[in-house]
Enzyme design. Structure first.
Site, PDB file in Angstrom:
ATOM      1  N   ARG A  95       9.527 -10.965 -10.006  1.00  0.00           N
ATOM      2  CA  ARG A  95      10.934 -10.843  -9.622  1.00  0.00           C
ATOM      3  C   ARG A  95      11.687 -11.960 -10.338  1.00  0.00           C
ATOM      4  O   ARG A  95      11.406 -13.140 -10.126  1.00  0.00           O
ATOM      5  CB  ARG A  95      11.111 -10.956  -8.107  1.00  0.00           C
ATOM      6  CG  ARG A  95      12.558 -10.817  -7.605  1.00  0.00           C
ATOM      7  CD  ARG A  95      12.549 -10.724  -6.077  1.00  0.00           C
ATOM      8  NE  ARG A  95      13.873 -10.632  -5.478  1.00  0.00           N
ATOM      9  CZ  ARG A  95      14.515 -11.654  -4.901  1.00  0.00           C
ATOM     10  NH1 ARG A  95      13.941 -12.867  -4.845  1.00  0.00           N
ATOM     11  NH2 ARG A  95      15.701 -11.487  -4.356  1.00  0.00           N
ATOM     12  N   ASN A 172      20.638 -11.195  -4.273  1.00  0.00           N
ATOM     13  CA  ASN A 172      19.735 -11.968  -3.423  1.00  0.00           C
ATOM     14  C   ASN A 172      20.402 -12.389  -2.119  1.00  0.00           C
ATOM     15  O   ASN A 172      21.530 -12.894  -2.129  1.00  0.00           O
ATOM     16  CB  ASN A 172      19.272 -13.223  -4.175  1.00  0.00           C
ATOM     17  CG  ASN A 172      18.295 -14.058  -3.372  1.00  0.00           C
ATOM     18  OD1 ASN A 172      17.151 -13.666  -3.169  1.00  0.00           O
ATOM     19  ND2 ASN A 172      18.750 -15.220  -2.902  1.00  0.00           N
ATOM     20  N   GLU A 173      19.694 -12.169  -1.004  1.00  0.00           N
ATOM     21  CA  GLU A 173      20.128 -12.648   0.314  1.00  0.00           C
ATOM     22  C   GLU A 173      21.650 -12.594   0.446  1.00  0.00           C
ATOM     23  O   GLU A 173      22.311 -13.623   0.648  1.00  0.00           O
ATOM     24  CB  GLU A 173      19.609 -14.070   0.539  1.00  0.00           C
ATOM     25  CG  GLU A 173      18.096 -14.130   0.469  1.00  0.00           C
ATOM     26  CD  GLU A 173      17.517 -15.530   0.631  1.00  0.00           C
ATOM     27  OE1 GLU A 173      18.285 -16.486   0.859  1.00  0.00           O
ATOM     28  OE2 GLU A 173      16.284 -15.679   0.525  1.00  0.00           O
ATOM     29  N   HIS A 239      12.937 -11.072   3.467  1.00  0.00           N
ATOM     30  CA  HIS A 239      12.442 -12.384   3.058  1.00  0.00           C
ATOM     31  C   HIS A 239      11.877 -13.083   4.287  1.00  0.00           C
ATOM     32  O   HIS A 239      12.567 -13.222   5.295  1.00  0.00           O
ATOM     33  CB  HIS A 239      13.563 -13.207   2.425  1.00  0.00           C
ATOM     34  CG  HIS A 239      14.039 -12.644   1.120  1.00  0.00           C
ATOM     35  ND1 HIS A 239      14.984 -13.263   0.334  1.00  0.00           N
ATOM     36  CD2 HIS A 239      13.685 -11.511   0.454  1.00  0.00           C
ATOM     37  CE1 HIS A 239      15.194 -12.541  -0.758  1.00  0.00           C
ATOM     38  NE2 HIS A 239      14.418 -11.467  -0.704  1.00  0.00           N
ATOM     39  N   TYR A 241      10.369 -16.316   5.949  1.00  0.00           N
ATOM     40  CA  TYR A 241      10.124 -17.756   5.972  1.00  0.00           C
ATOM     41  C   TYR A 241       9.913 -18.182   7.432  1.00  0.00           C
ATOM     42  O   TYR A 241       9.196 -17.528   8.167  1.00  0.00           O
ATOM     43  CB  TYR A 241      11.268 -18.501   5.282  1.00  0.00           C
ATOM     44  CG  TYR A 241      11.336 -18.249   3.799  1.00  0.00           C
ATOM     45  CD1 TYR A 241      10.438 -18.869   2.931  1.00  0.00           C
ATOM     46  CD2 TYR A 241      12.284 -17.381   3.248  1.00  0.00           C
ATOM     47  CE1 TYR A 241      10.477 -18.634   1.559  1.00  0.00           C
ATOM     48  CE2 TYR A 241      12.338 -17.150   1.879  1.00  0.00           C
ATOM     49  CZ  TYR A 241      11.436 -17.766   1.032  1.00  0.00           C
ATOM     50  OH  TYR A 241      11.482 -17.534  -0.320  1.00  0.00           O
ATOM     51  N   GLU A 268      10.521 -11.932  -0.774  1.00  0.00           N
ATOM     52  CA  GLU A 268      10.254 -13.369  -0.881  1.00  0.00           C
ATOM     53  C   GLU A 268       9.498 -13.762   0.372  1.00  0.00           C
ATOM     54  O   GLU A 268       9.725 -13.199   1.450  1.00  0.00           O
ATOM     55  CB  GLU A 268      11.537 -14.216  -0.919  1.00  0.00           C
ATOM     56  CG  GLU A 268      12.293 -14.213  -2.210  1.00  0.00           C
ATOM     57  CD  GLU A 268      13.475 -15.190  -2.150  1.00  0.00           C
ATOM     58  OE1 GLU A 268      13.456 -16.134  -1.310  1.00  0.00           O
ATOM     59  OE2 GLU A 268      14.428 -15.004  -2.921  1.00  0.00           O
ATOM     60  N   TRP A 298       7.475 -16.626  -3.236  1.00  0.00           N
ATOM     61  CA  TRP A 298       8.410 -17.601  -3.810  1.00  0.00           C
ATOM     62  C   TRP A 298       7.677 -18.926  -3.941  1.00  0.00           C
ATOM     63  O   TRP A 298       7.112 -19.405  -2.962  1.00  0.00           O
ATOM     64  CB  TRP A 298       9.644 -17.756  -2.910  1.00  0.00           C
ATOM     65  CG  TRP A 298      10.676 -18.615  -3.540  1.00  0.00           C
ATOM     66  CD1 TRP A 298      10.747 -19.984  -3.521  1.00  0.00           C
ATOM     67  CD2 TRP A 298      11.781 -18.170  -4.340  1.00  0.00           C
ATOM     68  NE1 TRP A 298      11.813 -20.418  -4.243  1.00  0.00           N
ATOM     69  CE2 TRP A 298      12.466 -19.335  -4.770  1.00  0.00           C
ATOM     70  CE3 TRP A 298      12.249 -16.926  -4.750  1.00  0.00           C
ATOM     71  CZ2 TRP A 298      13.602 -19.273  -5.583  1.00  0.00           C
ATOM     72  CZ3 TRP A 298      13.374 -16.865  -5.549  1.00  0.00           C
ATOM     73  CH2 TRP A 298      14.044 -18.019  -5.949  1.00  0.00           C
TER      74      TRP A 298
END
Length: 555
Positions: A95, A172-173, A239, A241, A268, A298
């Site tokens: 990516r 992105n985001e 994503h 996290y 991610e 990531w």
């Protein structure tokens, strides 16, 4: 949120008009009979990567499961070797971070064309994303999805014909934590703008809440957004996290999409804990493998906070502990990645590699052992090896490697083990098992302090406080399993919070025990411990460090 700087044969040729009319009549007839929805009809005529029955497939209909990493190209345009290095890890996808010029320097059509060419030369599927949209609505510097859509339209000549190789990740985001419900309308509009411009590529859309969708806006509106894409070639990206810090949270989110028949990828994710929490990367990777969902870690290198760098300084020979986990750990890239069939017809490859040679053990400690074996051969190429522990008639996979050697860690002292090796190719064919080797671990503890270096730096400083970072590198030849870091502050500094380890401080003396994910340091690997502290004036770095009582060199 993470940012790199802030973080067929045709024997009877027909005329094109005849072919087109025949196809249209067939599709219209099916629609009239209720056999296909508009989106299904478009998918039936799709070429290249597309969505079928809620899954990402190639033009030939084969499943494609992304196993890859993110690469911060727009900030490091000179790191052109990285795509080849990423491929060498066994990844099948990269990516690539781009900029539409709203916040950072715009990547030109020529540059994007070069990136695509490099992806294809290295047999990688290329997910292209605009990063300028990160945190819109909360970060005032962020751009809109509409602006990003215009950028993609400006690249239409570059992207045309690349549907087999390229996925367009619009932005992105693209929404922060402020009114995340606002994500749905602009996301739908951007998708429809690209379709109206003639794009047939699979489109990827990121979630709000800085990509983590912790309020469920993307999950709850996914069906409506998907239905708004007339081609049906849309995939959602979550994503993961610190929000996803338990197995239940990870499992519930991924299952929600699979149960709804909606395509999803972990676009991610991170594993190392930081000041925001400790993500459960083990469940993310295991669940993605179970459900055959893609994941893209990531990131390759270049983060301001290097805790999420997979490699140190873009050097593929210097993997961080995070890199070791992603590439060689359970459910990692070396073990689960399969190359796209568009690059070599791997789906037609039914020949398994030859059996590897019997492994030989060396550097045996109380908790680890190094294994090497004679490499296998294959009619196409060996993609990697799986190391198993053999106990009677049962086997347990304990490690994976892209080469003919590996260090097996986490063993119990004074215990007998039996290991063997399988080879596998990109098509998923597995060899016969190698002969076994028996290993008995040592009785005593290992000596992890031998062969280490420690780097210390102040990341940021403010009135009365500061943030520090300590990187511990294993410069020896065997894995370090368990350690205690020691150092002394000379100016009265006090650690107030730490991630990657647990501190104990008496006066200026600090002792750090590792977190579960930093306790093992592979040979030539490193781990990073971050912390915040109090300081009242001079803030000198500690003069010396020890690891389990042995002195470490300064890095």
């Amino acid at each position: 949120m993470r940012t790199a700087r802030s973080t067929a044969k045709n024997p009877a040729r027909k005329s094109p008009v005849t072919v087109l009319l025949t196809a249209l009549v067939t599709l219209l007839g099916l629609l009239a009979l209720g056999g296909l929805t508009p989106a299904q009809a478009a998918t039936a005529a799709a070429t290249g990567l597309h969505i079928s029955d809620g899954r990402l497939v190639e033009g030939n209909g084969n499943d494609f499961v992304m196993r890859g990493v993110n690469h911060a190209h727009t900030w490091y345009p000179g790191e052109t070797q990285s795509l080849a290095d990423i491929k060498a890890t066994g990844a099948n996808t990269v990516r690539v971070v781009l900029s539409d010029g709203f916040r950072w320097s715009k990547n030109s059509p020529a540059d994007v064309a070069a990136v695509i060419a490099q992806c294809k030369a290295n047999r990688l599927i290329c997910v292209l994303e605009v990063h300028d949209t990160t945190g819109y609505g909360e970060d005032s510097a962020a751009g809109t999805l509409d602006h990003a859509a215009d950028y993609w339209i400006s690249l239409k000549d570059v992207l045309a014909g690349q549907e087999d190789y390229v996925i367009i990740n619009i932005g992105n985001e693209p929404w922060g934590n402020t009114d995340p419900a606002g994500w749905t309308a602009p996301t739908t509009a951007a998708i429809q703008k690209l379709r109206a411009a003639g794009f047939a590529h699979t489109i990827m859309v990121d979630a709000p809440n800085w990509g983590q969708d912790w309020q469920g806006v993307m999950r709850d509106n996914a069906q409506a957004v998907y239905d708004a894409d007339t081609t049906g070639n849309l995939i959602f990206s979550i994503h993961m996290y610190s929000v996803y810090n338990t197995a239940q949270k990870v499992t519930d989110y991924l299952d929600a999409f699979v149960n709804a028949g909606l395509p999803l990828v972990i676009g991610e994710f991170g594993g190392p804990a930081d000041q925001y929490g400790d993500p459960d990367e083990d469940t993310m990777m295991a669940k993605a493998e179970q459900l055959k969902l893609g994941y893209i870690a990531w990131s390759w290198s270049g983060n301001t906070d290097p805790i999420l760098d997979l490699t140190i300084g873009f050097d593929p020979t210097k993997l961080s502990s995070w890199g070791e986990r992603i590439f060689h750990g359970a459910n990692g890239i070396a073990q689960t990645s399969r190359e796209a069939t568009v690059y070599g017809g791997a789906s037609a490859d039914t020949e398994a590699p030859t059996a590897p040679g019997a492994p030989a053990a060396s550097a045996v400690t109380d908790t680890s052992a190094s294994l090497t074996w004679t490499a296998s051969s294959d009619n196409v190429a060996v993609a990697g090896y799986d190391v198993v522990r053999v106990s009677g008639t049962s086997e347990t996979t304990v490690a994976a490697s892209a080469t003919n050697s590996v260090s097996v860690s986490g063993l119990t002292a004074d215990t007998a083990y039996t290991f063997a090796v399988y080879a596998r190719d990109a098509a998923g064919n597995r060899s016969a098992r190698s002969a076994t080797v028996s290993v008995t671990t040592d009785e005593g503890g290992s000596t992890p302090g031998v062969g280490c270096s420690v780097g210390y730096r102040v990341v940021g400083q403010w009135q009365g406080g500061f943030q520090g970072e300590i990187t511990i590198r294993n410069t020896g030849t065997t894995t370090i399993d368990g350690w205690t870091l020691g150092f002394t502050f000379a100016n009265g500094q006090t650690v107030t919070n730490m991630w990657g380890g647990t501190p104990t401080q008496t006066g200026g003396s600090v002792s750090v025990a590792p977190a579960s994910y930093t306790s093992s340091i592979a040979a030539n690997g490193s781990v990073t411990v971050g912390f915040t502290g109090v300081q009242t004036g001079t803030n000198a770095a500690p003069a010396a460090f020890t690891l389990s009582g042995a002195a470490c060199a300064a890095a």
